[in-house]
Design an enzyme around this catalytic site. Structure first.
Site, PDB file in Angstrom:
ATOM      1  N   GLU A 138       0.790  -1.109   0.091  1.00  0.00           N
ATOM      2  CA  GLU A 138      -0.076  -0.032  -0.058  1.00  0.00           C
ATOM      3  C   GLU A 138       0.848   1.313   0.166  1.00  0.00           C
ATOM      4  O   GLU A 138       0.575   2.322   0.926  1.00  0.00           O
ATOM      5  CB  GLU A 138      -0.920   0.022   1.147  1.00  0.00           C
ATOM      6  CG  GLU A 138      -1.939  -1.198   1.166  1.00  0.00           C
ATOM      7  CD  GLU A 138      -3.140  -1.003   2.532  1.00  0.00           C
ATOM      8  OE1 GLU A 138      -2.742  -0.327   3.247  1.00  0.00           O
ATOM      9  OE2 GLU A 138      -3.888  -1.697   2.229  1.00  0.00           O
TER      10      GLU A 138
ATOM     11  N   GLU B  31      -4.994  -8.812   1.235  1.00  0.00           N
ATOM     12  CA  GLU B  31      -5.687  -8.532   2.230  1.00  0.00           C
ATOM     13  C   GLU B  31      -7.314  -8.379   2.127  1.00  0.00           C
ATOM     14  O   GLU B  31      -7.768  -7.916   1.446  1.00  0.00           O
ATOM     15  CB  GLU B  31      -5.342  -7.053   3.035  1.00  0.00           C
ATOM     16  CG  GLU B  31      -3.943  -7.167   3.450  1.00  0.00           C
ATOM     17  CD  GLU B  31      -3.533  -5.786   4.152  1.00  0.00           C
ATOM     18  OE1 GLU B  31      -4.421  -4.907   4.668  1.00  0.00           O
ATOM     19  OE2 GLU B  31      -2.261  -5.168   4.130  1.00  0.00           O
TER      20      GLU B  31
END
Length: 812
Positions: free
Chosen positions: A418, A494
């Site tokens: 991220e 995720e």
């Protein structure tokens, strides 16, 4: 000569805490006991004549912050623990005179953070990434035959983190003593480029170091053994190693009828690599590997040994709950055992280079590993304004890959998580991404590499052209990347980020997933997540409908210290509260911080383990304030239907709806309006009309005693093995008391010591090392560690108003 070698080995056993000796030509000694520690800026602490008599004696691995105390007013995002600061470690180390003329290395599995290593008062080296392993050649500074001072300075002040990172020498330290001609640290690279049913070609590239002043002709001998220790192949090759240099010598050994490493049969081979000069053996080096084939397909996901395997993964942070970040092999093994029992077949090491014990255990236990090196490319990776990015990337990717590349469990590399500026190509983001990916491919071209992404629109910039697999977090954000580049596979790197508190239930049920209350706990009906995330059922449904998705990695398998979403500083300030109200650990885990499964554990098990019946009912049935009012009841089962009984009366049969667009109706069986009355609530599950199991909860009375259940009653007397003892309050009839919060005192005697305790409450600020601790929702866990003495450990718990409880652990 043999007697001399034997005595030499015995000498080391007396000097050091633990070691493994690989014949006389290579000695590996774990530097575990005898360290002195102090926090602060301490001038002269690296000097041999410095007086450290007032320092704390510690065992390494050691996390200096985990004992606390918790700092209530500090930021919950990093666990409210005192990890920021600097500290010193000192070890007086006797190096035998027989080590004269040998090379001596110190191998650190990880030091948080920015370690500087001194030997006998001189700086020997250091490292610049707290999560990575590194080694230092200390030959020039070591004094064989004398006592040597090893001093290590750790400084976490420049380090940034989104969770609790720990502090100090939190992973193993080993001293490796070898001859001048030796296999390098992490010096074998083993691949299996050809795998057939009747043979496999095992390619072994060995880096041989020569610190002598002349070239040396050597014979390199490789002996391959199967998991039973039987020799199955052998080959010799010759080479010339330059003076004061190194050379990579490559050979291929054919293995007949190979047994493949698989998640259902994790068979490991070992290679013993011998260096001989003439007839004399000068080094022996052991490596493990597995024979297995992996591949990703764009439309059918992941294949292991030509069989499609849906990735049923979890993300794990590196802390071990009450033990902090100090690595303990048994504690990590316990986590993996619980995940496997739930149905997990893959782990993501989020978001940092893991301790080497993780890939080792994944190899042994048959778990695939998504091996990740960094979170962000900033101070969270110890990349500062003064860091040379190119050189940092080279040395850290080198150590990360070269250390782990022989592990068959590792099926993909990740260079980050991220990273907003990289995804958006800000500040040369794509160039930095390209640098990282290129170094991964340089050191291991056999596995795919990925970047974990979360900014869906950034896919329009095509950062995925730099790596191999689409890895995206949450909410089907992979859609655009998949549309633009359909020839790459997709992983949900995720998933879920569902939040809950173990044993806590709140009514009414939330209308929206991000409805959170000032209770500062989250209901265990498993219907809550942050706005940017989802509940487990959504991910199950999406994967059913999109078979090209290779699988998911749930955030997270276990709760972890720090990042207490939703009750972090952002939420508490926005709702008129203060830092005092921040929680200190996460709510994301499928299992709580103490290692007690939440209800969600059984939801995942019911979907992921169709081979084994699961029936779980929630909530508890102590609702005296709800008499005559409706209480929702959920059943998690891999059956198709279930019948619910309250005090023997049937409340009807309900079934899952596999066509529903409401995901919870596909995977849960729910009675939303059961009128509460005390007694027994029972669910009976059915599959294809046949009963598969049942589960029940009962209204309990007042607590009268504590019940102790060790996870293991026999442990090793090695000074590091653990027993995790579940503590539960029960009433006079043996029913669990789900609301009990009694405090208890821990008394331990015999061949063990107290290692810590926890109750799974994300808001608990009692020290993990306190001998007095409260139950939370009826439960807690006490951790006991062995000494090196064989015998018995007696554990007794005393609680005012309750009968005392006692259990015994055998150490052998």
């Amino acid at each position: 000569m043999i007697r001399k070698i034997f005595l030499f080995a015995l000498l080391f056993l007396l000097f050091f805490s633990s070691q493994s000796v690989i014949p006389q030509d290579r000695i590996v000694t774990e530097l575990q006991e005898g360290w002195k520690f102090a926090k602060g800026d301490i001038p002269g602490a690296y000097l041999p004549d410095f007086n450290d008599s007032g320092w704390q004696t510690v065992t390494v691995p050691h996390d200096w912050a985990i004992e606390g105390p918790f700092i209530r007013e500090s930021d919950g995002n990093t666990g409210k623990l005192p990890w920021k600061g600097e500290g010193w470690y000192r070890l007086n180390l006797a190096i035998p005179a027989e080590s004269t003329g040998k090379r001596i290395y110190l191998l650190f599995d990880g030091v948080m953070a920015f370690p500087s290593v001194y030997v006998n008062g001189e700086k020997a080296g250091g490292w610049d990434y707290g999560y990575n392993s590194f080694y230092i050649d200390i030959t020039r500074l070591a004094r064989p035959g004398k006592e040597n001072l090893i001093a290590v300075h750790a400084d976490t002040r420049p380090h940034d983190s989104r969770w609790y990172p720990g502090a100090g020498i939190y992973r193993k330290v080993r001293m490796i003593t070898v001859n001048p001609l030796h296999v390098a640290i992490w010096g074998t690279y083993i691949t299996t480029p050809v795998i057939k049913p009747h043979y496999a070609d095992v390619r072994i590239a060995t880096t041989v170091n020569n610190s002598e002043i002349s070239d040396r002709e050597i014979t390199l001998k490789h002996i391959i053994r199967n998991q039973s220790g039987n020799k199955v192949a052998e080959k010799e090759t010759k080479g010339r190693v330059p003076a004061t240099g190194s050379r990579v010598i490559e050979t291929t050994v054919t293995l007949q009828n190979p047994r493949r490493w698989d998640i259902i049969d994790p068979h490991l081979y070992s290679v013993e690599t011998l260096i001989l000069t003439g007839e004399k053996q000068v080094d022996s080096y052991m490596s493990d590997f597995g024979v297995r084939d992996i591949r990703f397909t764009p439309d059918n996901g992941f294949f292991l040994n030509d069989r499609r395997v849906q990735l049923k993964g979890v993300c794990l942070h590196h802390d071990l709950g009450a033990l902090g970040t100090a690595v303990n092999r048994r504690a990590l093994e316990r986590q993996l055992e619980m995940m496997k029992e739930m149905g997990v077949n893959a782990i993501r090491s989020s978001h940092n280079t893991p301790a080497p014990e993780l890939p080792e255990l994944c190899d042994i236990m048959g778990l695939l590993l998504f091996d990740e090196v960094f979170d962000k490319y900033d101070a969270k990776a110890d990349i500062l304004d003064t860091t040379d990015f190119e050189k940092f990337a080279q040395r850290n990717i080198h150590n990360f890959i070269v250390r782990d590349r022989n592990h068959p469990s590792v099926f993909i590399w990740s260079v980050g998580n991220e990273i907003g500026d990289v995804q958006r190509n800000i500040n040369n983001g794509f160039q930095r991404l390209h640098t990282m990916v290129n170094y991964v491919r340089k050191y291991d071209p056999t596995r795919p590499v990925t970047l974990v992404c979360d900014n869906e629109s950034s896919a329009s910039l095509r950062h995925f052209d730099y790596y191999d697999i689409h890895s995206w977090n949450y909410g089907r954000r992979y859609k655009l990347a998949r549309q633009m580049e359909p020839n790459k596979s997709v992983i949900i790197s995720e998933s879920a980020s569902t939040v809950s508190t173990r044993g806590f239930y709140e009514l009414p049920l939330p209308e929206k997933k991000n409805d959170f209350t000032k209770s500062l706990q989250v209901s265990s009906y498993d219907l809550n997540s942050p706005e940017w995330a989802e509940i487990p059922d959504d991910d199950f449904m999406w994967q059913q409908e999109e078979p090209y998705v290779a699988g998911e990695f749930v955030w997270t398998g276990f709760d972890y210290l720090g990042e207490p979403t939703p009750y972090s500083s952002y939420w508490t300030r926005a709702n008129g509260l203060s830092a005092y109200d921040d929680s200190r650990s996460s709510y994301f885990g499928i299992v709580d911080l103490a290692g007690i499964p939440k209800d969600r554990y059984y939801l995942y098990r019911s979907y992921w383990r169709q081979d084994n019946p699961t029936v779980h009912i929630l909530p508890h049935w102590n609702w005296e304030n709800m008499k005559g009012k409706p209480v929702p009841v959920f059943v998690y089962t891999n059956g198709d239907c279930a019948e619910l009984f309250l005090n023997g009366r049937s409340l009807g049969v309900k079934c899952k709806n596999p066509k529903s667009e409401n995901s919870v109706e596909r995977f849960r069986i729910m009675w939303r309006d059961v009128i509460w009355e005390p007694g027994e609530l029972k669910a009976v599950a059915f599959k294809e009309g046949r009963q598969t199991g049942e589960a029940m909860v009962r209204t309990s009375g007042k607590p009268v005693t504590l019940q102790l259940t060790p996870d293991r009653s026999v442990i090793r007397a090695d000074g590091s093995d653990l027993s995790f003892i579940l503590v539960e309050a029960t009433d006079k009839d043996g029913n669990i008391c789900p609301l009990a919060d009694n405090k208890f005192e821990i008394r331990i005697s015999g061949a063990g010591i107290f290692a810590g305790t926890d109750n799974g409450n994300p808001r608990e600020l009692t020290s993990f090392r306190s001998s007095t601790y409260p139950l939370f929702n009826g439960k807690a866990v006490v951790i006991v560690k062995s000494t090196k003495s064989k015998g018995e450990i007696t554990v007794e718990l005393i609680s005012e108003g309750l009968k005392p409880a006692r259990t015994k652990i055998i150490t052998q």
